[in-house]
Design a protein around this motif. Structure first.
Motif, PDB file in Angstrom:
ATOM      1  N   LEU A  34      96.437  32.933  55.337  1.00  0.00           N
ATOM      2  CA  LEU A  34      96.147  32.175  54.721  1.00  0.00           C
ATOM      3  C   LEU A  34      97.289  30.977  53.751  1.00  0.00           C
ATOM      4  O   LEU A  34      97.287  30.158  53.645  1.00  0.00           O
ATOM      5  N   LEU A  73      98.445  27.483  54.839  1.00  0.00           N
ATOM      6  CA  LEU A  73      98.224  26.336  53.701  1.00  0.00           C
ATOM      7  C   LEU A  73      99.545  26.256  52.998  1.00  0.00           C
ATOM      8  O   LEU A  73      99.143  24.447  52.567  1.00  0.00           O
ATOM      9  N   VAL A 112      86.830  30.501  56.512  1.00  0.00           N
ATOM     10  CA  VAL A 112      87.357  30.262  55.385  1.00  0.00           C
ATOM     11  C   VAL A 112      87.648  28.332  55.884  1.00  0.00           C
ATOM     12  O   VAL A 112      87.580  27.173  54.944  1.00  0.00           O
ATOM     13  N   LEU A 113      87.981  28.578  56.588  1.00  0.00           N
ATOM     14  CA  LEU A 113      88.761  27.381  57.252  1.00  0.00           C
ATOM     15  C   LEU A 113      87.984  25.858  57.712  1.00  0.00           C
ATOM     16  O   LEU A 113      87.883  24.849  57.392  1.00  0.00           O
ATOM     17  N   ARG A 131      86.557  25.790  54.068  1.00  0.00           N
ATOM     18  CA  ARG A 131      87.580  25.703  52.448  1.00  0.00           C
ATOM     19  C   ARG A 131      86.677  25.160  51.101  1.00  0.00           C
ATOM     20  O   ARG A 131      87.170  25.242  50.139  1.00  0.00           O
ATOM     21  N   SER A 132      86.041  23.733  51.034  1.00  0.00           N
ATOM     22  CA  SER A 132      86.216  23.365  49.923  1.00  0.00           C
ATOM     23  C   SER A 132      84.697  23.867  49.377  1.00  0.00           C
ATOM     24  O   SER A 132      84.875  24.246  47.611  1.00  0.00           O
ATOM     25  N   ALA A 153      86.391  26.975  48.128  1.00  0.00           N
ATOM     26  CA  ALA A 153      87.022  27.026  47.041  1.00  0.00           C
ATOM     27  C   ALA A 153      86.599  27.146  45.608  1.00  0.00           C
ATOM     28  O   ALA A 153      86.911  27.087  44.793  1.00  0.00           O
ATOM     29  N   ASN A 198      92.278  26.700  45.189  1.00  0.00           N
ATOM     30  CA  ASN A 198      92.098  26.728  47.155  1.00  0.00           C
ATOM     31  C   ASN A 198      93.297  27.496  47.087  1.00  0.00           C
ATOM     32  O   ASN A 198      93.822  27.135  48.546  1.00  0.00           O
ATOM     33  N   LEU A 248      90.206  31.479  47.728  1.00  0.00           N
ATOM     34  CA  LEU A 248      89.559  31.128  49.224  1.00  0.00           C
ATOM     35  C   LEU A 248      88.845  32.276  48.896  1.00  0.00           C
ATOM     36  O   LEU A 248      87.866  32.445  49.834  1.00  0.00           O
ATOM     37  N   THR A 298      85.194  33.494  49.607  1.00  0.00           N
ATOM     38  CA  THR A 298      84.099  34.334  50.854  1.00  0.00           C
ATOM     39  C   THR A 298      83.322  35.401  50.291  1.00  0.00           C
ATOM     40  O   THR A 298      82.192  35.477  50.951  1.00  0.00           O
ATOM     41  N   ASP A 355      81.357  20.954  52.946  1.00  0.00           N
ATOM     42  CA  ASP A 355      82.982  20.928  53.523  1.00  0.00           C
ATOM     43  C   ASP A 355      83.208  19.875  54.328  1.00  0.00           C
ATOM     44  O   ASP A 355      83.751  20.441  55.180  1.00  0.00           O
ATOM     45  N   TRP A 391      90.883  18.846  57.996  1.00  0.00           N
ATOM     46  CA  TRP A 391      91.701  18.834  56.833  1.00  0.00           C
ATOM     47  C   TRP A 391      92.905  18.785  56.777  1.00  0.00           C
ATOM     48  O   TRP A 391      93.003  18.253  56.309  1.00  0.00           O
TER      49      TRP A 391
END
Length: 387
Positions: free
Chosen positions: A14, A18, A52-53, A56-57, A60, A66, A71, A75, A116, A306
């Protein structure tokens, strides 16, 4: 690998994503470096990353930040996983939580974080989907169903279901798409199954199949799949008896697997360059599955959610408009120009069609339909344009 080691690996991948590396590249690079990891480990880590993707928001918010570590903390909190066990500091696992990490994180309060959806996009998303907006956003937080297209040129759904069952793959018939099966169990066995190797099935979203099903395909027709990519729709088109299919993509390398896939399916698909199209036209049907935001398929490619920006969306809308004008010239006088996107956004769908018709007064829209992820498939849109 232990569950904690899988979490640590997901954290590292991740962080790479990112940092700007595409998700698939990051996962592939890790897999190549990690020959020790078994198939179950790779599947679990991939699931961690994509879960997670998709969220993500909201993750986070729960994790207090973030980074990959935050993350994955989010989760675990969302899924009720013990942080003391997951972050125990054991071999190859993540280090224990600091007091500040223990205290950080809370349920997302802002609607866009909770759902999200990028903040900048939410007004249009909400306006376009109306009362369905929240439910569609929530659906996009979850994994997409695994769906198959039955090759009707070789068999039918009932026989294919029985063959798949014999191989430990349980399916049910899709409620509205005649060629589609939903996979209930055994999804990871599909690519090695006899049904797949013999060309009886392909992995394909039901809404994508429905776009082809909506076309009035008849023997003798010449059909162009203008933005063919890997050839999913071209294969679906060619399963219809007596239909000649031509595949094109502005980036020919995207079509490299089509000959192999077509041979397995027992069909012929001619892949052509842009330069050859004018001489080959006109076509009875030109299918344009245009480059788009991919918002209807964010369950499958969640990083795109994103990565999308207003500037990129504007660029995609301009590209779609240009492609439609080009393909109009490749459509016969009595033919159909079929426009499609895997988008949920009106600016790429109905507004795009309205703009085309306004700029081309001899054309009219005779059919249109939109699907959302609430209808057992990806979000899709299609419209049929005729003179």
């Amino acid at each position: 690998m232990t569950p904690a080691a899988r979490i640590q690996t997901a954290i590292e991948i991740l962080d790479t994503i990112l940092g700007g590396q595409p998700a698939e590249q990051a996962l592939t690079a890790w897999a190549r470096r990690s020959r020790f990891a078994g198939s179950k480990d790779r599947a679990a880590i991939r699931d961690h990353v994509f879960d997670v993707l998709r969220r993500r928001s909201s993750f986070a918010a729960l994790g207090g930040g973030n980074t990959g570590r935050q993350l994955m903390i989010g989760t675990c909190r969302a899924n009720g996983v013990s942080l003391d066990e997951a972050f125990s500091g054991g071999s190859y696992g993540p280090s224990p939580l600091e007091p500040s990490e223990q205290e950080a994180g809370a349920e997302a309060r802002d609607a866009t974080d909770r759902l999200d959806i990028p903040t900048w996009l939410w007004p249009a998303f909400q306006a376009d989907l109306g009362a369905k907006a929240d439910d569609v956003a929530l659906a996009l937080q979850n994994r997409a169903p695994v769906q198959l297209r039955v090759n009707i040129g070789k068999s039918d759904r009932g026989n294919v279901q029985k063959k798949l069952q014999d191989e430990g793959i349980e399916t049910v018939k899709h409620a509205t798409v005649k060629t589609a099966l939903n996979v209930l169990e055994g999804a990871r066995k599909i690519n090695n199954s006899a049904c797949f190797q013999e060309g009886l099935i392909e992995l394909q979203d039901a809404s994508s199949q429905a776009v082809v099903e909506a076309l009035s395909l008849k023997p003798g027709m010449r059909v162009l799949d203008y933005c063919a990519g890997g050839g999913g729709k071209a294969l679906a088109l060619s399963a219809h008896d007596g239909v000649t299919v031509v595949a094109h993509d502005i980036a020919p390398q995207r079509m490299k697997d089509i000959p192999k896939r077509a041979a397995r399916a027992g069909v012929e698909i001619q892949c052509v360059s842009t330069a050859d199209l004018v001489e080959m036209g006109p076509f009875d049907i030109v299918l344009v599955d245009a480059p788009c935001s991919g918002s209807g398929a964010w369950r499958r490619a969640p990083a795109g959610k994103w990565e999308l920006s207003q500037a990129r969306l504007d660029e995609l809308v301009a590209i779609q408009s240009q492609i439609l004008s080009q393909c109009a010239e490749l459509t016969s006088l009595e033919g159909v120009l079929a426009f499609a996107t895997c988008s949920l956004l009106d600016v790429e769908n109905t507004q795009q069609v309205e703009k085309f018709v306004s700029a081309h007064p001899t054309w009219t829209c005779t059919f249109s339909k939109a699907w959302t992820p609430l209808e057992d498939g990806d979000g899709f849109y299609t419209a049929h344009l005729t003179r």
